[in-house]
Write a protein that holds these residues in place. Structure first.
Motif, PDB file in Angstrom:
ATOM      1  N   ARG A  97      -9.871 -17.653  -3.368  1.00  0.00           N
ATOM      2  CA  ARG A  97      -8.460 -17.743  -2.982  1.00  0.00           C
ATOM      3  C   ARG A  97      -8.235 -18.621  -1.752  1.00  0.00           C
ATOM      4  O   ARG A  97      -7.229 -19.318  -1.662  1.00  0.00           O
ATOM      5  CB  ARG A  97      -7.908 -16.334  -2.762  1.00  0.00           C
ATOM      6  CG  ARG A  97      -6.400 -16.303  -2.623  1.00  0.00           C
ATOM      7  CD  ARG A  97      -5.871 -14.886  -2.690  1.00  0.00           C
ATOM      8  NE  ARG A  97      -6.305 -14.095  -1.561  1.00  0.00           N
ATOM      9  CZ  ARG A  97      -6.168 -12.759  -1.479  1.00  0.00           C
ATOM     10  NH1 ARG A  97      -5.638 -12.094  -2.484  1.00  0.00           N
ATOM     11  NH2 ARG A  97      -6.571 -12.118  -0.417  1.00  0.00           N
ATOM     12  N   ARG A 186      10.958 -14.798   0.333  1.00  0.00           N
ATOM     13  CA  ARG A 186       9.745 -15.236   1.025  1.00  0.00           C
ATOM     14  C   ARG A 186       9.132 -16.450   0.337  1.00  0.00           C
ATOM     15  O   ARG A 186       8.327 -17.157   0.931  1.00  0.00           O
ATOM     16  CB  ARG A 186       8.707 -14.112   1.178  1.00  0.00           C
ATOM     17  CG  ARG A 186       7.969 -13.717  -0.055  1.00  0.00           C
ATOM     18  CD  ARG A 186       6.796 -12.784   0.223  1.00  0.00           C
ATOM     19  NE  ARG A 186       5.602 -13.477   0.656  1.00  0.00           N
ATOM     20  CZ  ARG A 186       4.772 -14.142  -0.145  1.00  0.00           C
ATOM     21  NH1 ARG A 186       5.005 -14.240  -1.446  1.00  0.00           N
ATOM     22  NH2 ARG A 186       3.711 -14.724   0.337  1.00  0.00           N
ATOM     23  N   LYS A 196      -2.188 -18.019   0.736  1.00  0.00           N
ATOM     24  CA  LYS A 196      -2.157 -17.207   1.956  1.00  0.00           C
ATOM     25  C   LYS A 196      -1.998 -18.179   3.116  1.00  0.00           C
ATOM     26  O   LYS A 196      -2.924 -18.474   3.847  1.00  0.00           O
ATOM     27  CB  LYS A 196      -3.435 -16.371   2.077  1.00  0.00           C
ATOM     28  CG  LYS A 196      -3.138 -14.872   2.023  1.00  0.00           C
ATOM     29  CD  LYS A 196      -4.360 -14.026   2.083  1.00  0.00           C
ATOM     30  CE  LYS A 196      -4.093 -12.732   2.791  1.00  0.00           C
ATOM     31  NZ  LYS A 196      -3.174 -11.834   2.097  1.00  0.00           N
ATOM     32  N   TYR A 201       4.184 -16.019   6.381  1.00  0.00           N
ATOM     33  CA  TYR A 201       4.356 -14.825   7.205  1.00  0.00           C
ATOM     34  C   TYR A 201       5.470 -15.033   8.234  1.00  0.00           C
ATOM     35  O   TYR A 201       6.319 -14.174   8.423  1.00  0.00           O
ATOM     36  CB  TYR A 201       3.031 -14.457   7.865  1.00  0.00           C
ATOM     37  CG  TYR A 201       2.150 -13.695   6.904  1.00  0.00           C
ATOM     38  CD1 TYR A 201       1.875 -12.347   7.106  1.00  0.00           C
ATOM     39  CD2 TYR A 201       1.647 -14.295   5.764  1.00  0.00           C
ATOM     40  CE1 TYR A 201       1.113 -11.638   6.214  1.00  0.00           C
ATOM     41  CE2 TYR A 201       0.881 -13.595   4.852  1.00  0.00           C
ATOM     42  CZ  TYR A 201       0.618 -12.272   5.074  1.00  0.00           C
ATOM     43  OH  TYR A 201      -0.127 -11.567   4.180  1.00  0.00           O
ATOM     44  N   GLU A 232       7.360  -8.874  -4.165  1.00  0.00           N
ATOM     45  CA  GLU A 232       6.314  -8.237  -3.353  1.00  0.00           C
ATOM     46  C   GLU A 232       6.963  -7.285  -2.357  1.00  0.00           C
ATOM     47  O   GLU A 232       8.157  -7.399  -2.063  1.00  0.00           O
ATOM     48  CB  GLU A 232       5.512  -9.298  -2.587  1.00  0.00           C
ATOM     49  CG  GLU A 232       4.790 -10.266  -3.505  1.00  0.00           C
ATOM     50  CD  GLU A 232       3.502 -10.791  -2.900  1.00  0.00           C
ATOM     51  OE1 GLU A 232       2.688  -9.978  -2.419  1.00  0.00           O
ATOM     52  OE2 GLU A 232       3.317 -12.010  -2.917  1.00  0.00           O
ATOM     53  N   THR A 235       4.033  -7.619   2.910  1.00  0.00           N
ATOM     54  CA  THR A 235       2.898  -8.515   2.662  1.00  0.00           C
ATOM     55  C   THR A 235       1.926  -7.857   1.695  1.00  0.00           C
ATOM     56  O   THR A 235       0.731  -8.079   1.748  1.00  0.00           O
ATOM     57  CB  THR A 235       2.186  -8.850   3.976  1.00  0.00           C
ATOM     58  OG1 THR A 235       1.764  -7.625   4.578  1.00  0.00           O
ATOM     59  CG2 THR A 235       3.105  -9.576   4.937  1.00  0.00           C
ATOM     60  N   MET A 236       2.462  -7.030   0.819  1.00  0.00           N
ATOM     61  CA  MET A 236       1.617  -6.395  -0.195  1.00  0.00           C
ATOM     62  C   MET A 236       2.182  -6.683  -1.580  1.00  0.00           C
ATOM     63  O   MET A 236       3.376  -6.960  -1.725  1.00  0.00           O
ATOM     64  CB  MET A 236       1.585  -4.871   0.027  1.00  0.00           C
ATOM     65  CG  MET A 236       1.134  -4.459   1.419  1.00  0.00           C
ATOM     66  SD  MET A 236       1.178  -2.654   1.604  1.00  0.00           S
ATOM     67  CE  MET A 236      -0.537  -2.272   1.350  1.00  0.00           C
ATOM     68  N   ASN A 237       1.352  -6.560  -2.592  1.00  0.00           N
ATOM     69  CA  ASN A 237       1.859  -6.596  -3.960  1.00  0.00           C
ATOM     70  C   ASN A 237       2.552  -5.260  -4.220  1.00  0.00           C
ATOM     71  O   ASN A 237       2.272  -4.273  -3.547  1.00  0.00           O
ATOM     72  CB  ASN A 237       0.710  -6.822  -4.954  1.00  0.00           C
ATOM     73  CG  ASN A 237       0.107  -8.210  -4.826  1.00  0.00           C
ATOM     74  OD1 ASN A 237      -1.040  -8.360  -4.435  1.00  0.00           O
ATOM     75  ND2 ASN A 237       0.872  -9.230  -5.149  1.00  0.00           N
ATOM     76  N   LEU A 256       1.528 -13.549  -4.620  1.00  0.00           N
ATOM     77  CA  LEU A 256       0.131 -13.702  -4.245  1.00  0.00           C
ATOM     78  C   LEU A 256      -0.767 -12.875  -5.173  1.00  0.00           C
ATOM     79  O   LEU A 256      -0.462 -11.723  -5.469  1.00  0.00           O
ATOM     80  CB  LEU A 256      -0.068 -13.276  -2.792  1.00  0.00           C
ATOM     81  CG  LEU A 256      -1.446 -13.682  -2.296  1.00  0.00           C
ATOM     82  CD1 LEU A 256      -1.341 -14.655  -1.158  1.00  0.00           C
ATOM     83  CD2 LEU A 256      -2.254 -12.485  -1.921  1.00  0.00           C
ATOM     84  N   GLY A 258      -3.244 -10.709  -5.449  1.00  0.00           N
ATOM     85  CA  GLY A 258      -3.985  -9.782  -4.596  1.00  0.00           C
ATOM     86  C   GLY A 258      -5.220  -9.204  -5.272  1.00  0.00           C
ATOM     87  O   GLY A 258      -5.207  -8.885  -6.463  1.00  0.00           O
ATOM     88  N   VAL A 259      -6.266  -9.059  -4.487  1.00  0.00           N
ATOM     89  CA  VAL A 259      -7.512  -8.468  -4.998  1.00  0.00           C
ATOM     90  C   VAL A 259      -7.282  -6.979  -5.280  1.00  0.00           C
ATOM     91  O   VAL A 259      -7.759  -6.434  -6.276  1.00  0.00           O
ATOM     92  CB  VAL A 259      -8.656  -8.651  -3.976  1.00  0.00           C
ATOM     93  CG1 VAL A 259      -9.954  -8.057  -4.513  1.00  0.00           C
ATOM     94  CG2 VAL A 259      -8.846 -10.128  -3.629  1.00  0.00           C
ATOM     95  N   THR A 260      -6.533  -6.315  -4.393  1.00  0.00           N
ATOM     96  CA  THR A 260      -6.251  -4.894  -4.599  1.00  0.00           C
ATOM     97  C   THR A 260      -5.391  -4.724  -5.851  1.00  0.00           C
ATOM     98  O   THR A 260      -5.636  -3.827  -6.668  1.00  0.00           O
ATOM     99  CB  THR A 260      -5.530  -4.310  -3.365  1.00  0.00           C
ATOM    100  OG1 THR A 260      -6.124  -4.850  -2.180  1.00  0.00           O
ATOM    101  CG2 THR A 260      -5.632  -2.796  -3.340  1.00  0.00           C
ATOM    102  N   GLY A 301      -2.782  -3.714  -0.922  1.00  0.00           N
ATOM    103  CA  GLY A 301      -3.340  -4.818  -0.133  1.00  0.00           C
ATOM    104  C   GLY A 301      -4.555  -4.328   0.636  1.00  0.00           C
ATOM    105  O   GLY A 301      -4.743  -3.118   0.799  1.00  0.00           O
ATOM    106  N   THR A 302      -5.359  -5.243   1.105  1.00  0.00           N
ATOM    107  CA  THR A 302      -6.616  -4.894   1.766  1.00  0.00           C
ATOM    108  C   THR A 302      -6.436  -3.971   2.971  1.00  0.00           C
ATOM    109  O   THR A 302      -7.189  -3.017   3.144  1.00  0.00           O
ATOM    110  CB  THR A 302      -7.322  -6.192   2.213  1.00  0.00           C
ATOM    111  OG1 THR A 302      -7.648  -6.921   1.029  1.00  0.00           O
ATOM    112  CG2 THR A 302      -8.588  -5.901   3.004  1.00  0.00           C
TER     113      THR A 302
END
Ligand SMILES: *Cc1c(COP(=O)(O)O)cnc(C)c1O
Length: 355
Positions: A97, A186, A196, A201, A232, A235-237, A256, A258-260, A301-302
């Protein structure tokens, strides 16, 4: 990428600052470990990465990052299991990413072996900073900035790829009520919401401040054309549970990847939960809330893994969500953390051993 990292410059800190840190009272992202990694890009190539004591950078005021925001970053975590072994969670996804983000901002991609070899060496040096125990972790922040001194408005020819590490405690996102965006966005079609990028942000701060003044903690972003579809949460999905179906929007140039998010989708499908990845209308949420089928909303999110959303505001109305004992949010958070802390079987192969 075809490079072989033959060497890594390592300069160790003369003494450690670890004893000055109160690990029971950490503010997220404010304390950094003894070392950092810096790699310079010059004359069309990445130079040998250097691991050095954590320190300030010297950049000219004309460095392009300050003027045109040519900057991208990543966020991942290292975890220590009960035997003291260090793990990362799907770091190949973060590596892929950051290069996707770099490409979108006309920045050079970073070689895979530079990334993993220097990250492993850095984590091993600062291993003591990863405290054992469920919830403790080391937040890993790789980032890339345009360092070339020149305010010409074009892609830079010099960059720095840097990795810094920050000890983190279990991050409790708190009671989150969200405002669904009716005016601000956003990201836009054709833009760089999927990257990212630092600028994504900065653009969120002001609308989020306005929402906070109305008593919300976050904004749920909606599409910039119609504001009818959710994208979103902060800043999270974002995930929604209507009945027993789990819904999330499809990734595109505004959302985005997201990995999560992708891990939650895989876990849910594996457990036979009905998952729909499709555009979600705000009107569906309002409708489902009114007929009591809207059971959950949560961000992924992470940093917080899963952050339950307790309610939302839209067009002057406030909607509350039920508090469930057996929530999907709680279930997926535990399952993900059990994998991250090496407490459960890793049937998807998501754990990455650092040592
Ligand atoms: C980083 C980020 C996420 C979450 O991605 P993870 O890989 O799950 O940490 C979601 N949305 C945005 C806008 C992000 O920047």
């Amino acid at each position: 990428m075809e490079t072989t990292l033959s060497k890594l410059n390592i300069e160790k800190a003369k003494s450690s600052r670890i004893n000055q840190v109160d690990f029971d009272n950490l503010t997220f992202g404010s304390v950094f470990t003894d070392h950092m990694m810096v790699c310079d890009y010059r004359d069309g190539a990445w130079e040998t990465p250097s691991i050095m004591p954590y320190q300030g950078l010297t950049l000219e005021p004309s460095a392009r990052v300050f003027h045109y925001g040519q900057a991208v970053f990543e966020g991942m975590k290292a975890y220590k299991d009960d035997d003291g072994k260090l793990w990362l969670f799907r770091p190949d996804e973060n590596f892929r990413r950051i290069n996707t983000s770099c490409a979108r901002l006309a920045m050079p991609e970073f070689p895979e072996d530079y990334f993993f070899d220097s990250l492993r060496a850095l984590l091993q040096l600062d291993k003591e900073w990863v405290k054992p125990g469920y919830g403790n972790s080391l937040y890993v922040r790789p980032f890339v900035i345009a360092s070339q001194p020149s305010v010409m408005a074009s892609p830079a020819e010099e960059y720095k790829f840097i990795i810094i590490l920050s000890p983190a405690q279990s991050y409790y996102g708190g009671e989150v009520r969200v405002k669904i965006a009716e005016k601000y966005s956003r990201a836009a079609d054709g833009g760089f919401g999927y990257a990212k990028a630092a600028g994504n942000y900065a653009g969120q701060f002001y609308p989020t401040q306005l929402a906070m003044q109305e008593g919300y903690q976050q904004v749920v972003w909606t599409d910039s054309n119609t504001h009818e579809y959710i994208e979103e949460a902060g800043t999270m999905n974002v995930f929604v549970r209507i009945g027993d179906t789990l819904l999330t929007g499809p990734t595109n140039d505004k959302i985005l990847d997201g990995v999560t998010r992708k891990s939650v989708i895989e876990l849910a499908k594996d457990q036979g939960i009905s998952v729909e990845v499709r555009p979600i209308k705000v009107s569906e949420l309002v409708e489902a809330s009114k007929n009591n089928t809207l059971k959950e909303m949560f961000g992924s999110g992470t940093a917080a893994v899963i952050n339950p959303i307790l309610g939302f505001g839209y067009k002057g109305e406030r909607y509350e969500l039920p508090q469930l004992d057996n929530s999907y949010a709680g279930r997926f958070k535990k399952q993900l953390m059990d994998i991250q802390y090496n407490k459960s079987e890793d049937k998807f192969g998501w754990r990455y051993a650092v040592d």
